[in-house]
Design an enzyme around this catalytic site. Structure first.
Site, PDB file in Angstrom:
ATOM      1  N   GLU A 240       0.848  -1.142  -0.162  1.00  0.00           N
ATOM      2  CA  GLU A 240       0.090  -0.012  -0.069  1.00  0.00           C
ATOM      3  C   GLU A 240       1.006   1.332  -0.041  1.00  0.00           C
ATOM      4  O   GLU A 240       1.636   1.393   0.949  1.00  0.00           O
ATOM      5  CB  GLU A 240      -0.666   0.073   1.280  1.00  0.00           C
ATOM      6  N   CYS A 274      -2.083   9.503   2.287  1.00  0.00           N
ATOM      7  CA  CYS A 274      -1.476   8.861   0.768  1.00  0.00           C
ATOM      8  C   CYS A 274      -3.033   9.005  -0.014  1.00  0.00           C
ATOM      9  O   CYS A 274      -2.834   9.089  -1.326  1.00  0.00           O
ATOM     10  CB  CYS A 274      -1.593   7.252   1.041  1.00  0.00           C
TER      11      CYS A 274
HETATM   12  P1  NAD Z   1       8.485   4.987   4.229  1.00  0.00           P
HETATM   13  O1  NAD Z   1       8.506   4.019   3.115  1.00  0.00           O
HETATM   14  O2  NAD Z   1       9.500   5.724   4.539  1.00  0.00           O
HETATM   15  O3  NAD Z   1       8.366   4.004   5.633  1.00  0.00           O
HETATM   16  C1  NAD Z   1       7.408   3.033   5.565  1.00  0.00           C
HETATM   17  C2  NAD Z   1       7.865   1.913   6.652  1.00  0.00           C
HETATM   18  O4  NAD Z   1       8.774   1.120   6.114  1.00  0.00           O
HETATM   19  C3  NAD Z   1       8.800   2.426   8.098  1.00  0.00           C
HETATM   20  O5  NAD Z   1       8.002   1.681   9.010  1.00  0.00           O
HETATM   21  C4  NAD Z   1      10.002   2.295   7.528  1.00  0.00           C
HETATM   22  O6  NAD Z   1      10.692   2.128   8.969  1.00  0.00           O
HETATM   23  C5  NAD Z   1      10.008   1.076   6.935  1.00  0.00           C
HETATM   24  N1  NAD Z   1      11.297   1.011   6.119  1.00  0.00           N
HETATM   25  C6  NAD Z   1      12.081   1.784   5.826  1.00  0.00           C
HETATM   26  N2  NAD Z   1      13.045   1.321   5.045  1.00  0.00           N
HETATM   27  C7  NAD Z   1      12.820   0.009   5.004  1.00  0.00           C
HETATM   28  C8  NAD Z   1      13.598  -1.257   4.618  1.00  0.00           C
HETATM   29  N3  NAD Z   1      14.635  -1.012   3.822  1.00  0.00           N
HETATM   30  N4  NAD Z   1      13.131  -2.562   4.835  1.00  0.00           N
HETATM   31  C9  NAD Z   1      11.794  -2.501   5.548  1.00  0.00           C
HETATM   32  N5  NAD Z   1      11.305  -1.603   6.197  1.00  0.00           N
HETATM   33  C10 NAD Z   1      11.838  -0.375   5.793  1.00  0.00           C
HETATM   34  O7  NAD Z   1       7.122   5.606   4.231  1.00  0.00           O
HETATM   35  P2  NAD Z   1       6.699   6.706   5.519  1.00  0.00           P
HETATM   36  O8  NAD Z   1       7.409   7.918   5.143  1.00  0.00           O
HETATM   37  O9  NAD Z   1       6.738   6.054   6.666  1.00  0.00           O
HETATM   38  O10 NAD Z   1       5.099   6.909   5.080  1.00  0.00           O
HETATM   39  C11 NAD Z   1       4.611   7.728   4.161  1.00  0.00           C
HETATM   40  C12 NAD Z   1       4.358   6.841   2.823  1.00  0.00           C
HETATM   41  O11 NAD Z   1       3.225   6.181   3.092  1.00  0.00           O
HETATM   42  C13 NAD Z   1       3.484   7.653   1.733  1.00  0.00           C
HETATM   43  O12 NAD Z   1       4.026   7.596   0.427  1.00  0.00           O
HETATM   44  C14 NAD Z   1       2.166   7.622   2.039  1.00  0.00           C
HETATM   45  O13 NAD Z   1       1.474   7.892   0.864  1.00  0.00           O
HETATM   46  C15 NAD Z   1       2.207   6.265   2.363  1.00  0.00           C
HETATM   47  N6  NAD Z   1       0.900   5.520   2.609  1.00  0.00           N
HETATM   48  C16 NAD Z   1       0.195   4.668   1.887  1.00  0.00           C
HETATM   49  C17 NAD Z   1      -1.084   4.425   2.526  1.00  0.00           C
HETATM   50  C18 NAD Z   1      -1.819   3.275   1.839  1.00  0.00           C
HETATM   51  O14 NAD Z   1      -2.815   2.786   2.297  1.00  0.00           O
HETATM   52  N7  NAD Z   1      -1.610   3.281   0.366  1.00  0.00           N
HETATM   53  C19 NAD Z   1      -1.543   4.897   3.791  1.00  0.00           C
HETATM   54  C20 NAD Z   1      -0.603   5.463   4.625  1.00  0.00           C
HETATM   55  C21 NAD Z   1       0.578   5.938   4.010  1.00  0.00           C
END
Ligand code: NAD
Length: 497
Positions: A240, A274
């Site tokens: 997502e 998002c």
């Molecule tokens: P992010 O991708 O930076 O991090 C998401 C999660 O992944 C965090 O818990 C982070 O610690 C973890 N992570 C980071 N690097 C990793 C790796 N190499 N391996 C495993 N895990 C890792 O995203 P964010 O800044 O936390 O969230 C914002 C993003 O999420 C935006 O793009 C937003 O649109 C999206 N989002 C989508 C939805 C949806 O349902 N489609 C809902 C909410 C947020």
């Protein structure tokens, strides 16, 4: 003997509003994650064997516990993300609604059902049941630290799985509370849901931990990395990711309602949603009037740390620079700011910005901005609006405003997006029975609704022979002539039908 379950390091969570340190959490590594997965696996064996009605009772107890702890959880969400109390409360009620729906509907959606067998297997009885996968690794974002992961956690548990949850390093406390409240409400299944804290390394270790599926929510760049790790062990993966949601405004739209919804969809939660509104395509006849109404409303909004603020600070310090770059590049490419501008970005807070005439190639139109800004472009007609909306490499949510229901539905059916609201924004997220998710850079797979329950199960197909068939097609002993008669009969049937 060294205790391998002891965490090697800790990290702190900080208030985005004040910079103040909030709490310290362990950085979970492979050993702690293996222990959490083991505990969840042990607990999930008994959990999966329960009748759906018992799981429902347990999950509803957790829901009541969450509701009773509403203020504590909402305060933690607000402190960690900087979002206003109102935004945190909205997130909480959505999470409660979803957990309730998942708990109440899992038995109906996933339970065993009879399947028609067809001519060749007329002697068989067939059933299909959806079985839990085992332990689900959930990796969550910070922008909706309770509502978003609940879309995976609540549905995975309702489907009979255990869960190990890695919240964002920006919102660990909200994640820890979810598991603590579960243990308090359902002590007989303590460990079924465990929260492990840490940043990217912890997320990667969870993806490597041989869980039975990883449900990831975050940016598409991280999704690619996590998916690559999952690929090594063929661990199924659900993504997502972000969005660049468009709103289409027809000539007959109620412009006040559209402007109201656009401003809330674009600026609410400081635009860090998002399925937030980032692009608007309004037909030329109403573009000017719509912009005026959007500016009138957005101008009144004040971000800040206090209770009167319309929205809070940018949660991640780095995101402010992204917003600034998108504004800069849009203006350099010929866009006009009709409210605010680059000067609206300062010290972690961004005042509302409304842009018009933004070239489609500008990053403000192609990349997720994730700030309280919106681009409102004029188009010749609805066809142009649809083709521009569909240009994005993201395909998450969208909205259409028209007084004609027929126009609204017709436009919705031509939009490349996983979800569409007609005459409102984001309403699809409020309906627990509706699947939530997108395609392209917005990811794949669905949470919420029946699809969201099925996402955490595998189908098991069962046939039970009721009587011996006249000609046994799965035996070497059936006479060749009898087999040939069956082949001829079925062939003739298919030639005619
Ligand atoms: P992010 O991708 O930076 O991090 C998401 C999660 O992944 C965090 O818990 C982070 O610690 C973890 N992570 C980071 N690097 C990793 C790796 N190499 N391996 C495993 N895990 C890792 O995203 P964010 O800044 O936390 O969230 C914002 C993003 O999420 C935006 O793009 C937003 O649109 C999206 N989002 C989508 C939805 C949806 O349902 N489609 C809902 C909410 C947020």
């Amino acid at each position: 003997m060294t205790d391998t379950t002891l965490p090697a390091a800790t990290f702190t969570s900080n208030s985005p509003a004040t910079g103040r340190q909030l709490a310290e959490y362990p950085v979970a590594g492979p050993a702690q994650i293996a222990a959490a997965v083991n505990r969840a696996r042990k607990a999930s064996a008994g959990w999966a064997a329960l009748p759906a009605s018992r799981r429902r009772e347990h999950l509803l107890r957790w829901k009541r516990q969450l509701a009773a702890s509403f203020d504590t959880v909402a305060s933690t969400v607000s402190a960690e993300t900087g979002k206003t109390r109102g935004d945190a409360e909205l997130e909480m009620i959505l999470a409660l609604e979803h957990l309730s729906w998942a708990a109440r509907n899992a038995g109906r959606v996933l339970g065993r059902r009879r399947i028609r067998t067809g001519l060749l297997a007329v002697n068989q009885g067939a059933t299909l049941v959806r079985r839990p996968l085992g332990v689900i690794g959930v990796i969550g974002p910070w922008n909706y630290p309770v509502f978003t992961p609940m879309g995976s956690i609540g549905y995975a548990l309702a489907a009979g799985n255990g869960v190990v949850f890695k919240p964002s390093e920006y919102s660990p406390g909200s994640g820890v509370l979810l598991a603590e409240l579960f243990d308090a409400a359902v002590p007989e299944y303590a460990g079924l849901l465990t929260t492990v804290t840490g940043a990217a390394g912890t997320g990667e270790a969870l993806a490597r931990s041989r869980v039975d599926k990883v449900a990831f929510t975050g940016s598409p760049g991280t999704a690619r990395k996590v998916m690559a790790v999952c690929a090594e062990s063929l661990t199924p993966f659900l993504a997502e990711c972000g969005g660049k949601d468009a709103v289409i405004v027809a000539a007959d739209a109620d412009l006040d309602a559209a402007a109201d919804a656009i401003v809330w969809g674009a600026m609410g939660n400081a635009g860090q949603t998002c399925v937030g509104v980032e692009r608007v395509y309004a037909v030329r006849e109403v573009h000017q009037a719509l912009c005026t109404k959007i500016v009138e409303r957005a101008r009144e909004l004040r971000p800040g740390p206090g209770p009167d603020a319309a929205y809070g600070p940018m949660t991640m310090p780095g995101q402010t620079a992204v917003v600034e770059r998108h504004l800069d590049e849009a203006l350099a490419a010929g866009a006009r700011a009709v409210l605010g501008g680059v000067e609206s970005v300062s010290e972690g807070y961004v005042e509302p910005v409304v842009l018009v005439d933004v070239p489609e190639h500008a990053t403000a139109m192609t990349e997720e901005t994730f700030g309280p800004t919106v681009a409102v472009n004029a188009v010749a007609d609805l066809d142009e609006a649809i083709s521009r909306a569909n240009l994005s490499r993201y395909a998450l949510g969208a909205a259409v405003f028209s007084r004609s229901r027929r126009t609204g539905s017709a436009v919705a059916s031509r939009l490349r997006s996983g979800m569409v609201s007609v005459n409102s924004v984001l309403s699809f997220a409020i309906v627990p029975a509706l699947p939530f998710g997108g395609s392209g850079d917005s990811g794949f797979g669905r949470i919420h609704g029946e699809d969201g329950l099925r996402a955490f199960t595998a189908p098991q197909s069962v046939t039970v022979q009721r009587f011996a068939p006249p000609v046994n097609l799965t035996s070497f002993t059936a006479p060749a002539a009898a087999k040939a008669r069956v082949v001829s009969l079925v062939r003739q049937l298919h030639e005619r039908r």
